[in-house]
Motif scaffolding. Structure first.
Motif, PDB file in Angstrom:
ATOM      1  N   ASP A  76       6.047   1.835 -12.479  1.00 19.36           N
ATOM      2  CA  ASP A  76       6.375   1.777 -11.239  1.00 19.36           C
ATOM      3  C   ASP A  76       6.035   3.069 -10.541  1.00 19.36           C
ATOM      4  OD1 ASP A  76       7.403   0.983  -8.685  1.00 19.36           O
ATOM      5  OD2 ASP A  76       9.559   1.672  -9.056  1.00 19.36           O
ATOM      6  N   VAL A  77       4.957   2.826  -9.724  1.00 16.96           N
ATOM      7  CA  VAL A  77       4.396   3.967  -8.742  1.00 16.96           C
ATOM      8  C   VAL A  77       4.401   3.519  -7.276  1.00 16.96           C
ATOM      9  CG1 VAL A  77       3.233   4.947 -10.823  1.00 16.96           C
ATOM     10  CG2 VAL A  77       1.948   3.230  -9.545  1.00 16.96           C
ATOM     11  N   SER A  78       4.044   4.515  -6.535  1.00 18.23           N
ATOM     12  CA  SER A  78       3.970   4.216  -5.221  1.00 18.23           C
ATOM     13  C   SER A  78       2.464   3.485  -4.822  1.00 18.23           C
ATOM     14  CB  SER A  78       3.824   5.540  -4.171  1.00 18.23           C
ATOM     15  OG  SER A  78       3.028   6.472  -4.791  1.00 18.23           O
ATOM     16  N   TYR A  79       1.473   3.922  -5.607  1.00 16.15           N
ATOM     17  CA  TYR A  79       0.192   3.161  -5.382  1.00 16.15           C
ATOM     18  C   TYR A  79      -0.598   2.832  -6.705  1.00 16.15           C
ATOM     19  CZ  TYR A  79       0.509   4.662  -0.262  1.00 16.15           C
ATOM     20  OH  TYR A  79       1.058   4.757   0.817  1.00 16.15           O
ATOM     21  N   PRO A  80      -0.856   1.575  -6.923  1.00 10.82           N
ATOM     22  CA  PRO A  80      -1.437   1.534  -8.204  1.00 10.82           C
ATOM     23  C   PRO A  80      -2.805   1.875  -8.429  1.00 10.82           C
ATOM     24  CG  PRO A  80      -1.500  -0.501  -6.958  1.00 10.82           C
ATOM     25  CD  PRO A  80      -0.606   0.504  -5.924  1.00 10.82           C
ATOM     26  N   VAL A  81      -3.471   2.285  -7.648  1.00  8.83           N
ATOM     27  CA  VAL A  81      -5.007   2.761  -7.862  1.00  8.83           C
ATOM     28  C   VAL A  81      -5.017   3.997  -6.952  1.00  8.83           C
ATOM     29  CG1 VAL A  81      -7.353   2.364  -7.643  1.00  8.83           C
ATOM     30  CG2 VAL A  81      -5.923   0.405  -8.127  1.00  8.83           C
ATOM     31  N   ARG A  82      -5.602   5.065  -7.434  1.00  8.28           N
ATOM     32  CA  ARG A  82      -5.931   6.277  -6.743  1.00  8.28           C
ATOM     33  C   ARG A  82      -7.245   6.765  -7.217  1.00  8.28           C
ATOM     34  NH1 ARG A  82       0.196   8.876  -6.977  1.00  8.28           N
ATOM     35  NH2 ARG A  82       0.763   8.510  -4.745  1.00  8.28           N
ATOM     36  N   HIS A  83      -7.726   7.294  -6.090  1.00  9.27           N
ATOM     37  CA  HIS A  83      -8.967   8.040  -6.340  1.00  9.27           C
ATOM     38  C   HIS A  83      -8.877   9.490  -6.143  1.00  9.27           C
ATOM     39  CE1 HIS A  83     -12.394   4.590  -5.991  1.00  9.27           C
ATOM     40  NE2 HIS A  83     -11.041   3.875  -5.952  1.00  9.27           N
ATOM     41  N   LEU A  84      -9.530  10.403  -6.774  1.00  5.67           N
ATOM     42  CA  LEU A  84      -9.190  11.670  -6.757  1.00  5.67           C
ATOM     43  C   LEU A  84     -10.441  12.368  -6.737  1.00  5.67           C
ATOM     44  CD1 LEU A  84      -6.678  12.296  -9.600  1.00  5.67           C
ATOM     45  CD2 LEU A  84      -6.033  11.895  -7.261  1.00  5.67           C
ATOM     46  N   LYS A 105      -8.965  16.020  -2.294  1.00  2.00           N
ATOM     47  CA  LYS A 105      -8.771  14.626  -1.644  1.00  2.00           C
ATOM     48  C   LYS A 105      -8.189  13.680  -2.398  1.00  2.00           C
ATOM     49  CE  LYS A 105     -11.683  11.197   1.044  1.00  2.00           C
ATOM     50  NZ  LYS A 105     -13.045  11.060   1.485  1.00  2.00           N
ATOM     51  N   ARG A 106      -7.524  12.672  -1.889  1.00  3.89           N
ATOM     52  CA  ARG A 106      -7.049  11.444  -2.726  1.00  3.89           C
ATOM     53  C   ARG A 106      -6.950  10.347  -1.626  1.00  3.89           C
ATOM     54  NH1 ARG A 106      -1.169  12.143  -4.983  1.00  3.89           N
ATOM     55  NH2 ARG A 106      -0.560  10.948  -3.070  1.00  3.89           N
ATOM     56  N   GLN A 107      -7.397   9.087  -2.321  1.00  4.44           N
ATOM     57  CA  GLN A 107      -7.472   7.928  -1.558  1.00  4.44           C
ATOM     58  C   GLN A 107      -6.284   6.931  -2.140  1.00  4.44           C
ATOM     59  OE1 GLN A 107     -11.060   6.609  -0.348  1.00  4.44           O
ATOM     60  NE2 GLN A 107     -10.805   7.489   1.454  1.00  4.44           N
ATOM     61  N   ASP A 108      -5.474   6.347  -1.811  1.00  6.75           N
ATOM     62  CA  ASP A 108      -4.433   5.239  -2.442  1.00  6.75           C
ATOM     63  C   ASP A 108      -4.935   3.989  -2.057  1.00  6.75           C
ATOM     64  OD1 ASP A 108      -2.958   7.448  -3.671  1.00  6.75           O
ATOM     65  OD2 ASP A 108      -1.999   7.947  -1.627  1.00  6.75           O
ATOM     66  N   LEU A 109      -4.756   3.218  -2.895  1.00  8.47           N
ATOM     67  CA  LEU A 109      -5.282   1.663  -2.853  1.00  8.47           C
ATOM     68  C   LEU A 109      -4.203   0.806  -3.534  1.00  8.47           C
ATOM     69  CD1 LEU A 109      -8.099   3.447  -2.996  1.00  8.47           C
ATOM     70  CD2 LEU A 109      -9.252   1.410  -3.146  1.00  8.47           C
ATOM     71  N   ALA A 110      -4.172  -0.290  -2.710  1.00  7.56           N
ATOM     72  CA  ALA A 110      -3.538  -1.298  -3.286  1.00  7.56           C
ATOM     73  C   ALA A 110      -4.156  -2.093  -4.328  1.00  7.56           C
ATOM     74  CB  ALA A 110      -3.329  -2.608  -2.348  1.00  7.56           C
TER      75      ALA A 110
END
Length: 257
Positions: A162-170, A181-186
């Motif tokens: 269980d996390v706030s966002y399942p996909v993350r770009h760093l 920089k980070r981008q959070d995706l569904a």
């Protein structure tokens, strides 16, 4: 005889360095290092300034106290300003996140996707990172981010986590290994939030016997509700041991009496 001229483009291509992909071991080491640099191996108290901007509304400034006991995976948030929010908070223990509203005296269970105080902040923005534990990593490429040479890494959540966002770009600075920089995706691939970390600081930890890094400034931008954003400045850090009673519902309730 005159030699045939070598096309300039071929010369430039031959001279241009080709980015070498990180090996699986190198990638794992980078992600583990991102976690370890912020790990204290003890307790943590931080005073945070928060500024929330919501389109069409007046900006709201908060003062937030964050308490962490990383060894036991416990965390507590306590709002002290503005007056309308004072005494509200969140408590995480036994992998459950609870919110508390002193005006009603009620506790409610929340998910990791909870917007802390209604801002663009999530709990794990201010927790000990567990990237190597919770996500599978993939090297996307080495890129330029402004003047910085960065690793672009994609993280996908592991099953049943269980996390706030399942996909993350760093985007990780290759020289310092600071996340810039980070981008959070569904899971659908929709971009949900973009974050920037322009300032990092370090402090010596007696419990860790080493340095602990933390982002002094964080800027979160909502990609769904354009115009909404949150600024967090960590103004004070204290790594001395905390009273274990802090990480209880009774302690948080006592702050509003």
């Amino acid at each position: 005889m005159l030699r045939r001229a070598v096309p300039v483009l071929l010369v430039l291509l031959a001279a241009s360095p080709v980015a070498r992909a990180l090996s699986p071991d190198e990638l794992r080491k980078v992600v583990e290092t991102l976690d370890d640099r912020q790990r204290n191996s003890g307790d943590w108290r931080a005073l945070c300034y928060m500024e929330s901007k919501e389109k069409g509304k007046t900006d709201v400034v908060y003062e937030l106290l964050v308490y962490r006991r990383d060894q036991d995976d416990k965390q507590l948030f306590l709002f002290t300003q503005p007056k309308s929010e004072a005494g509200k908070g969140y408590l995480r223990m036994e992998k459950n996140l609870w919110s508390y509203d002193p005006s009603t005296g009620r506790w409610e269970r929340r998910t990791e996707r909870e917007r802390i105080g209604g801002t663009d902040t999530r709990r794990d923005d201010l927790s000990e990172p567990r990237l190597a534990v919770d996500y599978e990593a993939k090297w996307e490429g080495d890129e330029k981010l402004g003047v910085y040479d960065v690793h672009h890494i994609v993280l996908t959540v592991k099953p049943d986590v269980d996390v706030s966002y399942p996909v993350r770009h760093l985007w990780v600075d290759k020289a310092s290994l600071n996340i810039l920089k980070r981008q959070d995706l569904a899971l659908s691939g929709r971009l949900m939030r973009t974050s920037y970390y322009p300032k990092w600081k370090k402090i010596y930890s007696e419990s860790k016997k080493g340095e602990v890094w933390y982002p002094e400034e964080m800027r979160f931008f909502d990609e769904i509700e354009k115009g909404n954003s949150t600024l967090i400045l960590i103004q004070e850090i204290d790594l001395r041991p905390l009273d274990p009673n802090i990480f209880t519902k009774a302690w948080l309730e006592s702050k509003s009496r």
